[in-house]
Design a protein around this motif. Structure first.
Motif, PDB file in Angstrom:
ATOM      1  N   TYR A  84      18.967   3.048   5.913  1.00  0.00           N
ATOM      2  CA  TYR A  84      17.604   3.439   5.548  1.00  0.00           C
ATOM      3  C   TYR A  84      17.456   3.310   4.041  1.00  0.00           C
ATOM      4  N   CYS A 103       8.571   4.318   3.584  1.00  0.00           N
ATOM      5  CA  CYS A 103       9.059   3.428   4.640  1.00  0.00           C
ATOM      6  C   CYS A 103       8.216   3.623   5.901  1.00  0.00           C
ATOM      7  N   GLY A 104       7.807   2.531   6.480  1.00  0.00           N
ATOM      8  CA  GLY A 104       6.965   2.587   7.673  1.00  0.00           C
ATOM      9  C   GLY A 104       5.482   2.645   7.343  1.00  0.00           C
TER      10      GLY A 104
END
Length: 142
Positions: A84, A103-104
């Motif tokens: 990650y 993130c995402g």
């Protein structure tokens, strides 16, 4: 060539259009240093920050580098392959405490827990002399 490519990317980001729609870019691509100098001055006048952070990959690991430097010799690791990438601290150009966040979703860079800059999608590849390729994924700027 790296300077011209970085300049072209900044022009396209600044004006939000294709390279062909920006006055003087054809001269830069063709190698005219006079056009590059005048356009760089114009970009400074519209308030672009010179220091930017590029996020990309090398051998499937996430790396970052100062956008004004050669990524082949100045990248720093952010995350190992498959790890990650958000929330991991890294240092660029002697400035510490950077983390990739969002993130995402919408990616941003924080420095010591505070918003440093926003990121936009960027595409580019650098063939390094050690047979590794570094690919650009994001350009981040204050």
């Amino acid at each position: 060539m790296l300077v011209r490519n970085t300049f072209l990317a900044l022009v396209v980001l600044a004006y939000g259009g294709g390279a062909a729609s920006v006055p003087g870019v054809a001269d830069v691509v063709a190698g005219s240093t006079a056009a590059a100098s005048s356009n760089i001055t114009a970009l400074k006048e519209v308030g672009l920050n010179i220091f930017g952070i590029e996020i990309g990959s090398r051998n499937q690991a996430t790396v970052a580098w100062d956008s004004s430097l050669n990524p082949c010799s100045h990248f720093v690791p952010v995350a190992q392959p498959g790890a990650y990438e958000c929330g991991r601290r890294f240092t660029i150009s002697r400035q510490e405490g950077f983390t990739l966040e969002g993130c995402g979703g919408n990616m941003v860079i924080h420095q010591n827990g505070r918003l440093w800059g926003r990121c936009v999608r960027a595409i580019g590849h650098f063939a390094c002399t050690n047979s590794a390729t570094i690919s650009t994924r994001l350009h981040c700027q204050q």
